[in-house]
Write a protein that holds these residues in place. Structure first.
Motif, PDB file in Angstrom:
ATOM      1  N   VAL A  34      21.644 -55.447 -79.281  1.00 25.25           N
ATOM      2  CA  VAL A  34      22.269 -54.324 -79.987  1.00 25.25           C
ATOM      3  C   VAL A  34      23.543 -53.951 -79.229  1.00 25.25           C
ATOM      4  O   VAL A  34      23.480 -53.343 -78.154  1.00 25.25           O
ATOM      5  CB  VAL A  34      21.325 -53.100 -80.068  1.00 25.25           C
ATOM      6  N   PRO A  35      24.747 -54.349 -79.740  1.00 24.81           N
ATOM      7  CA  PRO A  35      26.003 -54.046 -79.035  1.00 24.81           C
ATOM      8  C   PRO A  35      26.182 -52.546 -78.809  1.00 24.81           C
ATOM      9  O   PRO A  35      25.881 -51.728 -79.682  1.00 24.81           O
ATOM     10  CB  PRO A  35      27.076 -54.582 -79.990  1.00 24.81           C
ATOM     11  N   HIS A  36      26.637 -52.211 -77.612  1.00 28.78           N
ATOM     12  CA  HIS A  36      26.919 -50.818 -77.292  1.00 28.78           C
ATOM     13  C   HIS A  36      28.248 -50.400 -77.930  1.00 28.78           C
ATOM     14  O   HIS A  36      29.184 -51.199 -78.021  1.00 28.78           O
ATOM     15  CB  HIS A  36      26.998 -50.623 -75.782  1.00 28.78           C
ATOM     16  N   LEU A  37      28.317 -49.144 -78.338  1.00 27.79           N
ATOM     17  CA  LEU A  37      29.557 -48.602 -78.893  1.00 27.79           C
ATOM     18  C   LEU A  37      30.437 -48.107 -77.759  1.00 27.79           C
ATOM     19  O   LEU A  37      29.987 -47.377 -76.875  1.00 27.79           O
ATOM     20  CB  LEU A  37      29.242 -47.438 -79.843  1.00 27.79           C
ATOM     21  N   LYS A  38      31.688 -48.527 -77.795  1.00 23.51           N
ATOM     22  CA  LYS A  38      32.632 -48.089 -76.761  1.00 23.51           C
ATOM     23  C   LYS A  38      33.969 -47.745 -77.382  1.00 23.51           C
ATOM     24  O   LYS A  38      34.439 -48.443 -78.289  1.00 23.51           O
ATOM     25  CB  LYS A  38      32.821 -49.177 -75.699  1.00 23.51           C
ATOM     26  N   GLU A  39      34.578 -46.668 -76.907  1.00 21.77           N
ATOM     27  CA  GLU A  39      35.916 -46.291 -77.346  1.00 21.77           C
ATOM     28  C   GLU A  39      36.930 -46.815 -76.345  1.00 21.77           C
ATOM     29  O   GLU A  39      36.810 -46.581 -75.145  1.00 21.77           O
ATOM     30  CB  GLU A  39      36.039 -44.772 -77.463  1.00 21.77           C
ATOM     31  N   GLU A  40      37.906 -47.548 -76.862  1.00 22.13           N
ATOM     32  CA  GLU A  40      38.956 -48.106 -76.021  1.00 22.13           C
ATOM     33  C   GLU A  40      40.299 -47.539 -76.458  1.00 22.13           C
ATOM     34  O   GLU A  40      40.547 -47.383 -77.659  1.00 22.13           O
ATOM     35  CB  GLU A  40      38.988 -49.633 -76.154  1.00 22.13           C
ATOM     36  N   PRO A  41      41.195 -47.222 -75.503  1.00 21.66           N
ATOM     37  CA  PRO A  41      42.533 -46.753 -75.900  1.00 21.66           C
ATOM     38  C   PRO A  41      43.328 -47.890 -76.512  1.00 21.66           C
ATOM     39  O   PRO A  41      43.239 -49.043 -76.060  1.00 21.66           O
ATOM     40  CB  PRO A  41      43.145 -46.297 -74.564  1.00 21.66           C
ATOM     41  N   ASP A  42      44.088 -47.564 -77.590  1.00 23.01           N
ATOM     42  CA  ASP A  42      44.979 -48.580 -78.131  1.00 23.01           C
ATOM     43  C   ASP A  42      46.327 -48.480 -77.422  1.00 23.01           C
ATOM     44  O   ASP A  42      46.473 -47.759 -76.438  1.00 23.01           O
ATOM     45  CB  ASP A  42      45.111 -48.438 -79.655  1.00 23.01           C
ATOM     46  N   ASN A  43      47.309 -49.193 -77.920  1.00 25.10           N
ATOM     47  CA  ASN A  43      48.614 -49.222 -77.253  1.00 25.10           C
ATOM     48  C   ASN A  43      49.502 -48.040 -77.594  1.00 25.10           C
ATOM     49  O   ASN A  43      50.644 -47.991 -77.175  1.00 25.10           O
ATOM     50  CB  ASN A  43      49.353 -50.518 -77.615  1.00 25.10           C
ATOM     51  N   PHE A  44      48.958 -47.091 -78.385  1.00 22.44           N
ATOM     52  CA  PHE A  44      49.831 -46.006 -78.832  1.00 22.44           C
ATOM     53  C   PHE A  44      49.184 -44.645 -78.676  1.00 22.44           C
ATOM     54  O   PHE A  44      49.440 -43.732 -79.433  1.00 22.44           O
ATOM     55  CB  PHE A  44      50.226 -46.253 -80.289  1.00 22.44           C
TER      56      PHE A  44
END
Length: 382
Positions: A212-222
């Motif tokens: 079950v993949p973990h949910l992660k928030e990643e910053p984008d380039n903007f």
């Protein structure tokens, strides 16, 4: 840094991003409208105008068929005006259709299937453009191939919890064969918190696991954030990446797969958006698209045309949404007309157009607002 130099930075940045974005948009819009134009001509429809951009004309000319080809000042779109079109909505009433049947070049006098074909041709042309770009890239540059081998399992990760070990080679995910580490990442990228059936090869034996993949928030380039699924495995850089050029047939097949992946990912996001599992803060507007085009252009022609392909699919797909005013809305009206034997009444079509226009404006406002928030975050911090 003095104040004038500080003021010049945003303008310089804006120009840097705007030019590649406008080039990409002009290509996409031209191909979209060309799809409408070519099928219309094939169906015997007279075309009054073919415009790239809106507003006042910059330059234009008439071809031998009487079509006015022109470039206008506002480059955020375009249109093809057929004989019989009275407004941007192109939604006639039953009386108009009956009168148009006596005029062979009038769009609204054509059988409903021909009108539907003309309308659908724009988005289809966008998909064909994307497939062409991806296929050409796969033939000229190749596809990166990296064995889907697990060289490291991060502690506490979804992979560790599922029993995946260092040295395992991922064979399939949810029944889909995995041939590279990139395909492994793509398979889980949009599947956060979903139960996935994974088959790995370990010491010559195939083993079935559930992850079950973990949910992660990643910053984008903007300055914004994207939500992705991660299982916590890494591939060693020492493993290397090779580019494998494909033949014509394989390249086209891979181009279709890549195009469909964008469509599928978009629908998956929209499904999560409507069920409350995603938020609208991931939507982007023209600034975000310009940023993507500018960044891609700075990384070379290959990256730029890849972004053009991605945007082409996105614009084609959006145009197929069943919203009056968009191509998909017209197709819904034509489907109703085919069932009823006559078009909807003028009032019903007009109200549908107003609702559709409001929805499109709302989406544009949300996307642009998100863009402005990201710009403010980058410029002023926070």
């Amino acid at each position: 840094m003095d104040f004038l130099n500080l003021l010049s930075l945003p303008m310089t940045t804006a120009v840097f991003y705007a030019i590649p974005f406008l080039i990409a948009l002009l290509i996409i819009v031209f191909i979209h409208e060309l799809g409408h134009f070519l099928v219309a001509r094939w169906c015997g429809v007279s075309v009054d105008a073919f415009s790239i951009g809106f507003g006042k004309e910059i330059v234009g000319w008439h071809d031998k068929h009487g079509t006015r080809w022109k470039l206008a000042w506002i480059p955020l779109g375009g249109y093809v005006k057929f004989k019989g079109d009275a407004n941007a909505a192109s939604l006639p009433d039953a009386e108009t259709v009956e009168k148009a049947k006596g005029d062979p070049g009038n769009f609204h006098g054509k059988p409903v299937w021909q009108r539907a074909a003309v309308v659908a041709a724009g988005p289809v042309a966008n998909f064909i453009l994307a497939i062409f770009i991806f296929s050409a890239a796969f033939m000229a540059v190749g596809v990166p191939v990296m064995e889907p081998r697990v060289d490291e399992v991060l502690p506490g990760s979804a992979a560790e919890q599922a029993g995946i070990l260092q040295g395992d080679v991922v064979v399939s995910i949810d029944g889909e064969e995995i041939e590279s580490f990139a395909e492994l990442q793509q398979a889980i990228f949009t599947r956060a918190e979903e139960e996935l059936a994974v088959v790995v090869e370990r010491n010559g034996e195939r083993i079935g696991l559930t992850v079950v993949p973990h949910l992660k928030e990643e910053p984008d380039n903007f300055g914004g954030k994207i939500r992705i699924g991660l299982i916590g495995v890494k591939h060693s850089p020492d493993g290397g990446v090779r580019f494998e050029r494909l033949g014509f047939g394989e390249a086209v097949e891979k181009g279709v797969e890549r195009t469909w992946f964008i469509v599928e990912t978009t629908f998956r996001y929209l499904g999560k958006l409507f069920t409350g599992r995603e938020s609208t803060d991931q939507l982007g507007g023209p600034i975000a698209m310009a940023k993507a085009a500018g960044d891609a252009a700075s990384n070379g022609l290959f990256q730029f045309v890849s972004v053009v392909a991605f945007l082409s699919v996105s614009i084609g797909l959006i145009n197929l949404f069943p919203i009056p005013m968009l191509d998909g809305g017209h197709l819904v009206y034509y489907a109703i007309e085919a069932v009823r034997g006559k078009p909807l009444g003028e009032n019903a079509q007009e109200w549908g157009f107003r609702i559709g226009f409001s929805l499109v404006i709302m989406l544009m406002v949300v996307g642009t607002w998100n863009d402005l928030v990201r710009v403010a975050t980058v410029w002023f911090g926070g």
